[in-house]
Write a protein that holds these residues in place. Structure first.
Motif, PDB file in Angstrom:
ATOM      1  N   UNK A  34       0.845  -1.186   0.000  1.00 38.85           N
ATOM      2  CA  UNK A  34       0.000   0.000   0.000  1.00 38.85           C
ATOM      3  C   UNK A  34       0.888   1.246   0.000  1.00 38.85           C
ATOM      4  N   UNK A  35       0.353   2.342  -0.537  1.00 35.58           N
ATOM      5  CA  UNK A  35       1.103   3.594  -0.514  1.00 35.58           C
ATOM      6  C   UNK A  35       1.256   4.189  -1.901  1.00 35.58           C
ATOM      7  N   UNK A  36       2.013   5.272  -1.981  1.00 30.14           N
ATOM      8  CA  UNK A  36       2.260   5.971  -3.243  1.00 30.14           C
ATOM      9  C   UNK A  36       3.118   5.088  -4.150  1.00 30.14           C
ATOM     10  N   UNK A  37       2.680   4.910  -5.383  1.00 25.71           N
ATOM     11  CA  UNK A  37       3.393   4.040  -6.311  1.00 25.71           C
ATOM     12  C   UNK A  37       4.345   4.839  -7.201  1.00 25.71           C
ATOM     13  N   UNK A  38       5.418   4.179  -7.590  1.00 25.97           N
ATOM     14  CA  UNK A  38       6.373   4.704  -8.562  1.00 25.97           C
ATOM     15  C   UNK A  38       6.571   3.650  -9.643  1.00 25.97           C
ATOM     16  N   UNK A  39       7.204   4.043 -10.745  1.00 24.24           N
ATOM     17  CA  UNK A  39       7.633   3.020 -11.700  1.00 24.24           C
ATOM     18  C   UNK A  39       8.496   2.013 -10.962  1.00 24.24           C
ATOM     19  N   UNK A  40       8.352   0.723 -11.299  1.00 20.36           N
ATOM     20  CA  UNK A  40       8.962  -0.309 -10.455  1.00 20.36           C
ATOM     21  C   UNK A  40      10.487  -0.177 -10.306  1.00 20.36           C
ATOM     22  N   UNK A  44      11.923   0.036  -6.602  1.00 15.81           N
ATOM     23  CA  UNK A  44      12.897  -0.946  -6.122  1.00 15.81           C
ATOM     24  C   UNK A  44      14.148  -0.251  -5.597  1.00 15.81           C
ATOM     25  N   UNK A  45      14.616   0.762  -6.317  1.00 13.36           N
ATOM     26  CA  UNK A  45      15.809   1.495  -5.896  1.00 13.36           C
ATOM     27  C   UNK A  45      15.570   2.207  -4.564  1.00 13.36           C
ATOM     28  N   UNK A  46      14.409   2.832  -4.414  1.00 19.16           N
ATOM     29  CA  UNK A  46      14.077   3.526  -3.171  1.00 19.16           C
ATOM     30  C   UNK A  46      14.001   2.546  -2.002  1.00 19.16           C
ATOM     31  N   UNK A  47      13.361   1.410  -2.231  1.00 19.54           N
ATOM     32  CA  UNK A  47      13.193   0.424  -1.166  1.00 19.54           C
ATOM     33  C   UNK A  47      14.526  -0.207  -0.763  1.00 19.54           C
ATOM     34  N   UNK A  48      15.375  -0.490  -1.751  1.00 17.27           N
ATOM     35  CA  UNK A  48      16.705  -1.036  -1.441  1.00 17.27           C
ATOM     36  C   UNK A  48      17.511  -0.021  -0.635  1.00 17.27           C
ATOM     37  N   UNK A  96       7.296   4.449   6.423  1.00 18.54           N
ATOM     38  CA  UNK A  96       6.750   5.707   5.892  1.00 18.54           C
ATOM     39  C   UNK A  96       7.087   5.886   4.420  1.00 18.54           C
ATOM     40  N   UNK A  97       8.333   5.600   4.054  1.00 15.83           N
ATOM     41  CA  UNK A  97       8.795   5.890   2.697  1.00 15.83           C
ATOM     42  C   UNK A  97       8.734   4.692   1.752  1.00 15.83           C
ATOM     43  N   UNK A  98       8.337   3.520   2.245  1.00 14.57           N
ATOM     44  CA  UNK A  98       8.283   2.322   1.406  1.00 14.57           C
ATOM     45  C   UNK A  98       7.351   2.539   0.222  1.00 14.57           C
ATOM     46  N   UNK A  99       7.795   2.084  -0.954  1.00 17.23           N
ATOM     47  CA  UNK A  99       7.003   2.199  -2.164  1.00 17.23           C
ATOM     48  C   UNK A  99       6.572   0.809  -2.638  1.00 17.23           C
ATOM     49  N   UNK A 100       5.281   0.569  -2.737  1.00 14.87           N
ATOM     50  CA  UNK A 100       4.797  -0.772  -3.092  1.00 14.87           C
ATOM     51  C   UNK A 100       5.111  -1.131  -4.542  1.00 14.87           C
ATOM     52  N   UNK A 193      11.041  -8.459  -2.672  1.00 19.54           N
ATOM     53  CA  UNK A 193      12.243  -7.636  -2.523  1.00 19.54           C
ATOM     54  C   UNK A 193      12.601  -7.461  -1.050  1.00 19.54           C
ATOM     55  N   UNK A 194      11.603  -7.173  -0.232  1.00 19.96           N
ATOM     56  CA  UNK A 194      11.816  -7.024   1.210  1.00 19.96           C
ATOM     57  C   UNK A 194      12.392  -8.314   1.794  1.00 19.96           C
ATOM     58  N   UNK A 195      11.764  -9.450   1.462  1.00 22.90           N
ATOM     59  CA  UNK A 195      12.198 -10.735   2.022  1.00 22.90           C
ATOM     60  C   UNK A 195      13.616 -11.091   1.578  1.00 22.90           C
ATOM     61  N   UNK A 196      13.920 -10.899   0.288  1.00 15.63           N
ATOM     62  CA  UNK A 196      15.255 -11.223  -0.222  1.00 15.63           C
ATOM     63  C   UNK A 196      16.327 -10.337   0.412  1.00 15.63           C
TER      64      UNK A 196
END
Length: 240
Positions: A34-40, A44-48, A96-100, A193-196
Motif C-alpha cells: 500500500x502507498x504511493x506508487x512509482x515506476x517499479x 525498487x531502488x528507493x526500497x533497497x 513511511x517511505x516504502x514504495x509498493x 524484494x523485502x524478504x530477499x
C-alpha cells in the motif's frame, strides 16, 4: 535514564507490532503493498536504499568499536537503549517511505493452504518473541541496564548459555524473522524484494555478530559453531 530507556522500549514495541501488520497486511494504515506508487525500477531502488540504511545503522551501531565511542558521549546505562531507539526510528522511516510494487509473484487460493501459511507466519513471530525471552529480553532492549544503574548495580557480563531453541540454531531470533518474512499467501514483487534483501542482511549480520561472540567467549563459542547451525537448524553427522 530509566525513563529514556522505557520510552525507547515503548517505541521499539510499537515499531515491531507495526512490522507485523506491515508484512501481514493487518490493521495498519499502510502495509507493504500500500502507498504511493512509482515506476517499479524507481520503487525498487528507493526500497533497497531504505533497507540498506537500516542494515548499515543496525550493524555499525552494534559493533564494539562504535559502542566504545558512543559511551564517551553518553552514560553506558543508556547506550543499548539509544541503539534500540535509533533502530526503531529507522524502521519507522522505512514504513513511511516504502514504495509498493504490487506485481503478483504468487497467490494461494485454497482457504486451507492460506490458513496454514498464515499460521506459519505467526509461528515465526512466536519464535522471535520466545528467542528474546530465552536470553535476557529486557537487557537486549536496554531496560535492564538503566534499572541496574538506578539500583547502583555494576554491569555484569552474561555467561554463555544455550537454552531451548539455542540448542537447535545459534540465532533463533533470525530464524523467526526469516519465517515471518517469507510466510505469506500473497507474495508481491515488493514483498519479495523485502524478504530477499532482509534475508541477505540477516546472514551478513549473523556473521558479524559471530565475530563478536567468538571474541567474547573464545573456544567455547567455536565448539558451539561446530555443533549447531547458525540460522537454519542442522547438526553435523555424529553430533549428539
Amino acid at each position: 535514564m530509566l525513563l529514556y530507556s522505557a520510552v525507547s522500549y515503548g517505541i521499539f514495541l510499537i515499531s515491531v507490532v507495526y512490522l507485523i501488520g506491515f508484512l501481514g497486511r493487518l490493521f495498519v494504515p499502510k502495509h507493504i503493498d500500500d502507498g504511493v506508487t512509482l515506476d517499479w525500477p524507481l520503487a525498487a531502488l528507493a526500497n533497497i536504499g531504505l533497507i540498506t540504511l537500516f542494515a548499515v545503522q543496525h550493524s555499525v551501531m552494534a559493533r564494539k568499536g562504535f559502542k566504545a565511542r558512543l559511551t564517551r558521549l553518553m552514560p553506558t546505562a543508556i547506550e543499548r537503549s539509544t541503539y534500540v531507539l535509533i533502530s526503531s526510528l529507522t524502521l519507522v522511516l522505512l514504513f513511511w517511505l516504502w514504495r509498493p510494487i504490487t506485481v503478483s509473484v504468487w497467490t494461494v487460493e485454497s482457504p486451507l493452504a492460506r490458513a496454514l501459511i498464515t499460521g506459519v507466519f505467526w509461528i515465526g513471530w512466536a519464535v522471535v518473541f520466545v528467542a528474546t525471552l530465552l536470553i535476557s529480553h529486557f537487557e537486549l532492549f536496554g531496560l535492564r541496564q538503566a534499572l541496574d544503574n538506578l539500583r547502583g548495580i555494576a554491569p555484569q557480563a552474561q555467561p554463555f548459555k544455550t537454552p531451548a531453541l539455542y540448542k537447535i540454531v545459534r540465532h533463533p531470533l533470525y530464524l523467526g524473522f526469516l519465517i515471518a518474512f517469507w510466510a505469506t499467501p500473497d507474495m508481491t514483487a515488493g514483498h519479495l524484494l523485502f524478504a530477499l534483501a532482509f534475508t541477505a542482511y540477516l546472514f551478513i549480520g549473523a556473521h558479524l555478530e559471530e565475530k563478536d561472540l567468538v571474541a567474547l567467549f573464545g573456544e567455547t563459542y567455536r565448539r558451539y559453531q561446530k555443533e549447531v547451525g547458525m540460522v537454519l537448524p542442522w547438526r553435523r553427522k555424529g553430533q549428539p
